[in-house]
Design a protein around this motif. Structure first.
Motif, mmCIF file in Angstrom:
data_model
loop_
_atom_site.group_PDB
_atom_site.id
_atom_site.type_symbol
_atom_site.label_atom_id
_atom_site.label_comp_id
_atom_site.label_asym_id
_atom_site.label_seq_id
_atom_site.Cartn_x
_atom_site.Cartn_y
_atom_site.Cartn_z
ATOM 1 N N LEU A 62 0.546 -1.285 -0.055
ATOM 2 C CA LEU A 62 0.124 -0.045 -0.081
ATOM 3 C C LEU A 62 0.877 1.323 0.051
ATOM 4 O O LEU A 62 0.287 2.416 -0.231
ATOM 5 C CB LEU A 62 -0.906 0.081 1.239
ATOM 6 C CG LEU A 62 -2.113 -1.070 1.259
ATOM 7 C CD1 LEU A 62 -2.985 -1.054 2.516
ATOM 8 C CD2 LEU A 62 -2.895 -0.876 0.239
ATOM 9 N N VAL A 63 2.213 1.117 0.469
ATOM 10 C CA VAL A 63 2.912 2.611 0.503
ATOM 11 C C VAL A 63 4.159 2.336 -0.478
ATOM 12 O O VAL A 63 5.187 1.732 -0.192
ATOM 13 C CB VAL A 63 3.326 2.624 1.970
ATOM 14 C CG1 VAL A 63 4.317 3.907 2.125
ATOM 15 C CG2 VAL A 63 2.264 2.547 2.993
ATOM 16 N N PRO A 64 3.824 2.823 -1.816
ATOM 17 C CA PRO A 64 5.054 2.712 -2.802
ATOM 18 C C PRO A 64 6.396 3.247 -2.183
ATOM 19 O O PRO A 64 7.443 2.586 -2.506
ATOM 20 C CB PRO A 64 4.359 3.605 -3.836
ATOM 21 C CG PRO A 64 2.924 3.465 -3.596
ATOM 22 C CD PRO A 64 2.755 3.338 -2.305
ATOM 23 N N PRO A 65 6.589 4.352 -1.568
ATOM 24 C CA PRO A 65 7.794 5.011 -1.051
ATOM 25 C C PRO A 65 8.722 3.820 -0.139
ATOM 26 O O PRO A 65 9.779 3.364 -0.177
ATOM 27 C CB PRO A 65 7.680 6.123 -0.214
ATOM 28 C CG PRO A 65 6.346 6.473 -0.719
ATOM 29 C CD PRO A 65 5.467 5.464 -1.235
ATOM 30 N N LEU A 66 7.714 3.072 0.544
ATOM 31 C CA LEU A 66 8.435 1.888 1.452
ATOM 32 C C LEU A 66 8.724 0.876 0.683
ATOM 33 O O LEU A 66 9.741 0.354 0.735
ATOM 34 C CB LEU A 66 7.237 1.692 2.624
ATOM 35 C CG LEU A 66 7.695 0.353 3.454
ATOM 36 C CD1 LEU A 66 8.857 0.973 4.331
ATOM 37 C CD2 LEU A 66 6.743 0.105 4.670
ATOM 38 N N ARG A 67 7.873 0.297 -0.256
ATOM 39 C CA ARG A 67 8.284 -0.606 -1.232
ATOM 40 C C ARG A 67 9.527 -0.256 -2.083
ATOM 41 O O ARG A 67 10.523 -1.118 -1.956
ATOM 42 C CB ARG A 67 7.248 -0.780 -2.318
ATOM 43 C CG ARG A 67 7.369 -2.080 -2.970
ATOM 44 C CD ARG A 67 6.187 -2.514 -3.704
ATOM 45 N NE ARG A 67 5.606 -1.499 -4.827
ATOM 46 C CZ ARG A 67 4.513 -0.735 -4.629
ATOM 47 N NH1 ARG A 67 3.939 -1.072 -3.379
ATOM 48 N NH2 ARG A 67 4.220 -0.039 -5.499
ATOM 49 N N HIS A 68 9.769 1.052 -2.472
ATOM 50 C CA HIS A 68 10.919 1.295 -3.075
ATOM 51 C C HIS A 68 12.165 1.376 -2.319
ATOM 52 O O HIS A 68 13.237 1.283 -2.726
ATOM 53 C CB HIS A 68 10.802 2.632 -3.772
ATOM 54 C CG HIS A 68 9.471 2.669 -4.745
ATOM 55 N ND1 HIS A 68 8.765 3.714 -5.363
ATOM 56 C CD2 HIS A 68 9.053 1.522 -5.710
ATOM 57 C CE1 HIS A 68 7.994 3.412 -6.209
ATOM 58 N NE2 HIS A 68 7.884 2.237 -6.487
ATOM 59 N N PHE A 69 11.904 1.701 -1.316
ATOM 60 C CA PHE A 69 13.128 1.859 -0.054
ATOM 61 C C PHE A 69 13.656 0.455 -0.053
ATOM 62 O O PHE A 69 14.940 0.140 0.050
ATOM 63 C CB PHE A 69 12.557 2.356 1.208
ATOM 64 C CG PHE A 69 13.625 2.435 2.436
ATOM 65 C CD1 PHE A 69 14.435 3.594 2.488
ATOM 66 C CD2 PHE A 69 13.599 1.213 3.037
ATOM 67 C CE1 PHE A 69 15.272 3.303 3.569
ATOM 68 C CE2 PHE A 69 14.538 1.178 4.199
ATOM 69 C CZ PHE A 69 15.453 2.394 4.358
ATOM 70 N N VAL A 70 12.655 -0.629 0.362
ATOM 71 C CA VAL A 70 13.311 -2.000 0.575
ATOM 72 C C VAL A 70 13.696 -2.552 -0.751
ATOM 73 O O VAL A 70 15.001 -3.082 -0.697
ATOM 74 C CB VAL A 70 12.153 -2.733 0.943
ATOM 75 C CG1 VAL A 70 12.447 -4.344 0.985
ATOM 76 C CG2 VAL A 70 11.513 -2.204 2.186
ATOM 77 N N ALA A 71 13.130 -2.288 -1.727
ATOM 78 C CA ALA A 71 13.648 -2.828 -3.089
ATOM 79 C C ALA A 71 15.000 -2.168 -3.539
ATOM 80 O O ALA A 71 15.754 -2.952 -4.100
ATOM 81 C CB ALA A 71 12.771 -2.308 -4.539
ATOM 82 N N ARG A 72 15.246 -1.046 -3.290
ATOM 83 C CA ARG A 72 16.448 -0.349 -3.521
ATOM 84 C C ARG A 72 17.752 -1.010 -2.706
ATOM 85 O O ARG A 72 18.600 -1.153 -3.278
ATOM 86 C CB ARG A 72 16.623 0.909 -3.178
ATOM 87 C CG ARG A 72 17.607 1.836 -3.566
ATOM 88 C CD ARG A 72 17.632 3.536 -3.272
ATOM 89 N NE ARG A 72 19.139 4.100 -3.473
ATOM 90 C CZ ARG A 72 19.671 4.282 -4.560
ATOM 91 N NH1 ARG A 72 19.150 3.989 -5.759
ATOM 92 N NH2 ARG A 72 20.622 5.054 -4.653
#
Length: 276
Positions: free
Chosen positions: A256-266
């Motif tokens: 639900l939170v794209p910035p959090l997902r991008h943080f983890v993926a990066r």
């Protein structure tokens, strides 16, 4: 694609296929590698030997932790193409992952050893039904290729370098496939070794100082990836209700939170290089 790109930069005669390393001998000036191929032996003299041959065999320098799980692997085809989307389902027995591969998926089905034998014995229809039980209606699988199984364990080499030798990728650390971090970590190993050699060792790639700097520089990324992957295995292999609830909230937050997902993926892609 990666192999094709690497081979395009090799001149004729630089790649020796279908060969086996028999022994490696080092001295102050370099290393001698004896290989066998088609019943003949060849001795190659070099400044540095980079070990990248995959999961290490029994070695006093390698620590191992058996996870008590097997991975059943194969390729499957769905009624609709992957369109770049991967699937992973966490169960009490272990994760099930379907990774886009051409027009189909590569399957990594983590189960207890006795269950792995049962899955290998099923016909294709039974195997696809076993996957479908865990995936529900998300995908309609229509075909399965040959299957194989192998035990899962954490294998970590204590020392990344020795005189005139360096270990990287799976031969330095073999991780559980739960988060797909082994390949990323191996690419970062290769990248950082190349940087160190280009900066310090153009005349002699096997100098002790640059190799020691490489080993020190890899420790934060390496230990962080080991701890993360091992923690995920323990967290998602435990079926206690509070942990199930915490896992569900965590995955929902990532969805639900794209910035959090991008943080983890990066950080999963770039490791310690992504901090801060």
């Amino acid at each position: 694609d990666l192999v094709d790109r690497l081979e395009s930069h090799l001149a004729d005669g630089q790649l020796i296929p279908s060969s086996q390393v028999e022994r490696v001998e080092t001295d102050g000036d370099g290393a001698a590698v004896t290989i066998s191929r088609q019943g003949r032996t060849q001795r190659i003299r070099t400044r540095l030997v980079v070990h990248a041959e995959g999961t290490p065999a029994d070695d006093p320098d390698v620590r191992m932790r058996d996870y008590g799980q097997h991975a059943v692997v194969c390729e499957v085809r769905a009624a609709t193409p992957p369109a770049g989307r991967a699937w992973e389902r966490f169960t009490a027995e272990g994760p099930l992952a379907l990774l886009p591969l051409g027009a189909g998926y590569a399957v990594v089905f983590t189960v207890p050893p006795e269950k792995a034998a049962q899955l290998l014995a099923l016909d294709d229809a039974g195997f696809l039904a076993a996957i479908g039980e865990r995936l529900g209606r998300r995908l309609e699988l229509v075909a399965a290729g040959p299957r194989a199984a192998f035990p899962l364990a954490l294998r970590v080499r204590r020392h990344l370098v020795r005189p005139r030798q360096v270990w990287l990728g799976n031969t330095a650390q073999t991780l559980h496939p739960v988060s797909g971090q082994g390949f990323n970590l191996g690419l970062r190993d290769a990248w950082e070794l190349a940087e160190v050699l280009l900066e310090h060792s153009l005349d002699d790639a096997g100098q002790a100082g640059p190799l020691a700097a490489y080993a020190r520089g890899r420790q934060p990324d390496r230990l962080g990836s080991l701890a993360f992957t091992d923690g995920v295995v323990r967290l998602f292999s435990n079926d206690l209700p509070p942990l199930r609830l915490a896992r569900g909230f965590g995955l929902l937050a990532l969805d639900l939170v794209p910035p959090l997902r991008h943080f983890v993926a990066r950080r999963m892609i770039w490791g310690a290089r992504a901090w801060p």
